[in-house]
Design an enzyme around this catalytic site. Structure first.
Site, PDB file in Angstrom:
ATOM      1  CG  ASP A 337      -1.758   1.093   1.432  1.00  0.00           C
ATOM      2  OD1 ASP A 337      -2.415   1.422   0.440  1.00  0.00           O
ATOM      3  OD2 ASP A 337      -1.825   1.650   2.524  1.00  0.00           O
ATOM      4  CG  ASP A 529      -2.132   2.083   6.374  1.00  0.00           C
ATOM      5  OD1 ASP A 529      -2.959   1.413   5.738  1.00  0.00           O
ATOM      6  OD2 ASP A 529      -2.046   3.312   6.304  1.00  0.00           O
ATOM      7  CG  ASP A 533      -4.558  -1.618   3.596  1.00  0.00           C
ATOM      8  OD1 ASP A 533      -4.838  -1.856   4.774  1.00  0.00           O
ATOM      9  OD2 ASP A 533      -3.598  -0.920   3.235  1.00  0.00           O
TER      10      ASP A 533
HETATM   11  P1  ADP Z   1      -3.685   4.358  -0.484  1.00  0.00           P
HETATM   12  O1  ADP Z   1      -3.541   3.222  -1.413  1.00  0.00           O
HETATM   13  O2  ADP Z   1      -2.768   5.474  -0.884  1.00  0.00           O
HETATM   14  O3  ADP Z   1      -3.557   4.004   0.950  1.00  0.00           O
HETATM   15  P2  ADP Z   1      -6.593   4.782  -0.108  1.00  0.00           P
HETATM   16  O4  ADP Z   1      -7.312   3.641  -0.745  1.00  0.00           O
HETATM   17  O5  ADP Z   1      -6.552   4.843   1.359  1.00  0.00           O
HETATM   18  O6  ADP Z   1      -5.146   4.951  -0.764  1.00  0.00           O
HETATM   19  O7  ADP Z   1      -7.224   6.138  -0.655  1.00  0.00           O
HETATM   20  C1  ADP Z   1      -7.175   6.427  -2.038  1.00  0.00           C
HETATM   21  C2  ADP Z   1      -7.551   7.843  -2.358  1.00  0.00           C
HETATM   22  O8  ADP Z   1      -8.903   8.096  -1.987  1.00  0.00           O
HETATM   23  C3  ADP Z   1      -6.743   8.870  -1.633  1.00  0.00           C
HETATM   24  O9  ADP Z   1      -5.553   9.188  -2.306  1.00  0.00           O
HETATM   25  C4  ADP Z   1      -7.715  10.063  -1.621  1.00  0.00           C
HETATM   26  O10 ADP Z   1      -7.655  10.742  -2.831  1.00  0.00           O
HETATM   27  C5  ADP Z   1      -9.053   9.415  -1.502  1.00  0.00           C
HETATM   28  N1  ADP Z   1      -9.521   9.342  -0.110  1.00  0.00           N
HETATM   29  C6  ADP Z   1      -9.688   8.222   0.632  1.00  0.00           C
HETATM   30  N2  ADP Z   1     -10.147   8.515   1.871  1.00  0.00           N
HETATM   31  C7  ADP Z   1     -10.237   9.877   1.917  1.00  0.00           C
HETATM   32  C8  ADP Z   1     -10.631  10.804   2.928  1.00  0.00           C
HETATM   33  N3  ADP Z   1     -11.000  10.418   4.148  1.00  0.00           N
HETATM   34  N4  ADP Z   1     -10.602  12.125   2.609  1.00  0.00           N
HETATM   35  C9  ADP Z   1     -10.213  12.529   1.395  1.00  0.00           C
HETATM   36  N5  ADP Z   1      -9.842  11.714   0.419  1.00  0.00           N
HETATM   37  C10 ADP Z   1      -9.851  10.403   0.649  1.00  0.00           C
HETATM   38 MG    MG Z   2      -3.994   3.113   2.840  1.00  0.00          MG
END
Ligand code: ADP
Ligand code: MG
Length: 636
Positions: A337, A529, A533
């Site tokens: 991730d 983390d 995921d």
């Molecule tokens: P990563 O693989 O980087 O951990 P996530 O799946 O957690 O990514 O999130 C992917 C994208 O979704 C983030 O880059 C963001 O653009 C958006 N996102 C997710 N959760 C939030 C949130 N709570 N507030 C704003 N944007 C979010």
């Molecule tokens: Mg993440």
């Protein structure tokens, strides 16, 4: 040594003191003539002193119809030898067998203790502060969430909480394997199991004792040994089949060749008579039984895994079972991730663009809408806003993973998230050409500009990828929900072999499945983390959770938990598992080879009981010593 071991040691010494002169007499080395019955009676003294419990266990086994264990093998062999007039050999076998048992129980006890020393994080008491400001010592179990406890220098933090007064340095080594102390001040989280090094801390507890980090980790470690690896299961099945087979073979060896000689007359010339013939073959069968005792393998395999799990936890790597240690050693692909795993996950707001509103107000809306989310992005937005939030202004919060958050602030619709979210709510957004993660905002159905935030790489991410390559991991792939440009930059900077961007959590699962198909027989590890995921962590062959101190979801879903945030520990975990599995294989191969050789020699009549017992105890001691090497992993 514990009491039981001391008793056994005393019995061994007494028996040895009796045995040595008797043996010298019976071999004619000391010229004293004793009548045969007296000699037998005298030999029985050391035999029974050292072996009565083995005989008892063998009898109990026969009564419970669980015939074929090591005690049974030893009893049959030694009783057989004594009955055939080989008193010295019979007693010696029992004596040495017990020396082996003593050594083994001592070694197991020692490694168990050194692991519990390493994991010595169970707090004994908490100083609960009363209303008058004085504090009393209570059982940590009795402290309710939200109470104030006092942790003095030198004491262990008993329960998770937040510092409300004082500052200090904490020794977190028992949890993370990290020897550098961590400094804490007011408003910082403290985790149970750390040791307070310098100042007095007043802490408001945020969990009950059972739910605190120390308790959870102890549970995890204690349960790890019960999840058996394939090799361990193989060994216990093996022992179940092996011992009866050996017994039947021994019986055949005692009966068939002499019968054959008698019936055909072949080879009879070598013996003084029928009695001597039978005596020779029965003795060979007894020797065969002694050699075939499987204890070296049976004890050393679980001990190796046990020591490996312990060694790993001393480095802040919690492996939830031996089976995972085994899988870890076969990893060929590691998927990551991004946020919180390769990067710190603590974003800084670097710019606000195209906003019709005042910057501060936009940030306030963003922080309010995000007030319930635990995503690193939301925490960073709240930090950038920096002021106290009035949560009552927020309602109808809806977090859409991989997109962002929808909420009503002061009754107005607010959307905070990426391009996907804007498309979803049907708001036209403006692209941004700045480097970093872009958080678009829509307020009351109209575009309200975007916030550019950027994340930092963890200090060791680059090194971690190089270490993985050195450890023989061919593919390192990043799976992220963030934009392609950000992903590309990060992938290049840390030296990943591949990346996939703009993935929703369910896409990550599909990606992992595809990578698993492409990886052949090698296993795939996913490192995350635990935020967004958890499904991927459990879908991968092995799920590794990062920086799990405090994150429940990750501790639950993962198979391996890295206690600190350090991605370098992934390669270390793989190397520890390889070392452990290597030692297991060495032991199995070594023990089986020596046994096979000795068995062949004994069947041919070239090995006597002395060789047999030396092989058995010797192999066992070497295998156990080798297994204990699994504990030493600091330099890996
Ligand atoms: P990563 O693989 O980087 O951990 P996530 O799946 O957690 O990514 O999130 C992917 C994208 O979704 C983030 O880059 C963001 O653009 C958006 N996102 C997710 N959760 C939030 C949130 N709570 N507030 C704003 N944007 C979010
Ligand atoms: Mg993440």
């Amino acid at each position: 040594m514990n009491k039981k071991q001391k008793k056994l040691l005393i019995r061994i010494i007494i028996a040895a003191v009796f045995f040595v002169p008797l043996y010298l007499i019976s071999e004619g080395i000391v010229a004293v003539k004793l009548p045969e019955p007296v000699l037998i009676a005298l030999f029985l003294i050391p035999y029974l002193t050292v072996g009565w419990d083995i005989l008892r266990k063998a009898l109990l086994g026969i009564r419970n119809r669980r015939l074929f264990d090591e005690c049974f093998l030893m009893t049959v062999a030694t009783v057989g030898a004594i009955a055939l007039g080989e008193y010295g050999e019979g007693v010696a076998v029992m004596l040495l067998y017990q020396v082996g048992e003593l050594f083994q129980s001592y070694a197991v006890g020692r490694s168990r203790r050194s692991i519990s020393d390493l994991m010595d994080i169970r707090p004994d008491y908490a100083n609960l502060e009363g209303e008058d400001g004085a504090f009393e010592r209570v059982d940590p179990d009795e402290v309710e969430t939200g109470s104030v406890i006092v942790v003095q220098p030198g004491e262990r933090v008993p329960i998770d909480g937040v510092v409300i007064e004082g500052s200090s340095a904490l020794d977190t080594s028992a949890l993370t394997g990290e020897s550098k102390p961590r400094s804490v001040a007011v408003d910082d989280d403290v985790l149970s199991g750390c040791i307070n090094l310098s100042g007095v801390l007043r802490v408001r507890t945020t969990a009950e004792f059972d739910e605190s980090t120390a308790s959870k980790i102890l549970d995890l470690v204690e349960n790890a040994a019960s999840r058996k690896s394939k090799s361990e299961n193989f060994i216990s099945k093996f022992a179940r089949v092996y011992t009866p087979v050996v017994c039947c073979t021994a019986l055949a060896l005692a009966v068939l060749p002499p019968l054959f000689c008698m019936l055909t007359g072949v080879g009879m010339a070598g013996y003084a008579g029928v009695g001597a013939l039978w005596r020779d073959w029965v003795l060979r069968a007894c020797t065969f039984l002694v050699i075939s005792c499987p204890c070296a393998v049976v004890i050393s395999v679980p001990l190796s895994f046990f020591a490996g799990l312990g060694g790993a936890s001393s480095q802040g790597i919690l492996v939830k079972g031996s089976n995972y240690l085994e899988t870890l050693s076969q990893v060929g692909t590691v998927a990551f991730d991004k946020t919180g795993t390769i990067t710190l996950g603590s974003f800084e707001v670097t710019a606000v663009h195209h906003s019709p509103m005042e910057e501060q107000r936009l940030l306030e809306y963003a922080a309010l809408a995000e007030c319930h989310s635990s995503h690193p992005i939301s925490q960073s937005l709240r930090r950038a806003h920096g002021k106290e939030l009035d949560i009552s202004r927020v309602s109808d919060v809806q977090e859409i993973s991989g997109h962002g958050v929808l909420a009503k602030v002061d009754g107005v619709d607010v959307a905070v998230g990426n391009e996907k979210l804007m498309n979803r709510v049907g708001v036209a957004f403006r692209h941004c050409h700045h480097a970093g993660t872009i958080i678009h905002m829509a307020v009351d159905g109209a575009y309200a500009g975007h916030i550019v935030i950027s994340d930092e790489l963890k200090a060791t991410s680059r090194e971690a990828m190089a270490a993985l390559k050195r450890a023989g991991v061919e593919r390192t792939v990043m799976l992220t929900g963030d934009a392609k440009s950000v992903a590309e930059q990060v992938a290049k900077e840390v030296g990943l072999t591949d990346f996939r961007a703009e993935l929703l959590p369910q896409d990550k699962v599909a990606c992992v499945e595809e990578l698993m198909r492409g990886g052949g027989r090698k296993k795939l590890a996913f490192v995350g983390d635990g935020i967004n995921d958890a499904p991927v962590l459990s879908r991968a062959d092995i799920g590794i959770a990062m920086g799990a101190l405090g994150s429940d979801a990750a501790i639950e879903a993962a198979d391996v938990v890295l206690m600190d945030d350090d991605p370098l520990k992934i390669a270390k975990a793989i190397r520890i598992s390889r070392k452990c599995l290597g030692i297991v294989k060495q032991n199995i191969a070594f023990a089986l080879t020596v046994k096979a050789l000795c068995l062949a020699l004994s069947a041919l009549g070239l090995a006597n009981m002395w060789l047999a017992i030396a092989a058995d105890v010797g192999v066992m001691i070497l295998a156990v010593l080798n297994a204990i090497r699994c504990l030493f992993v600091r330099r890996l």
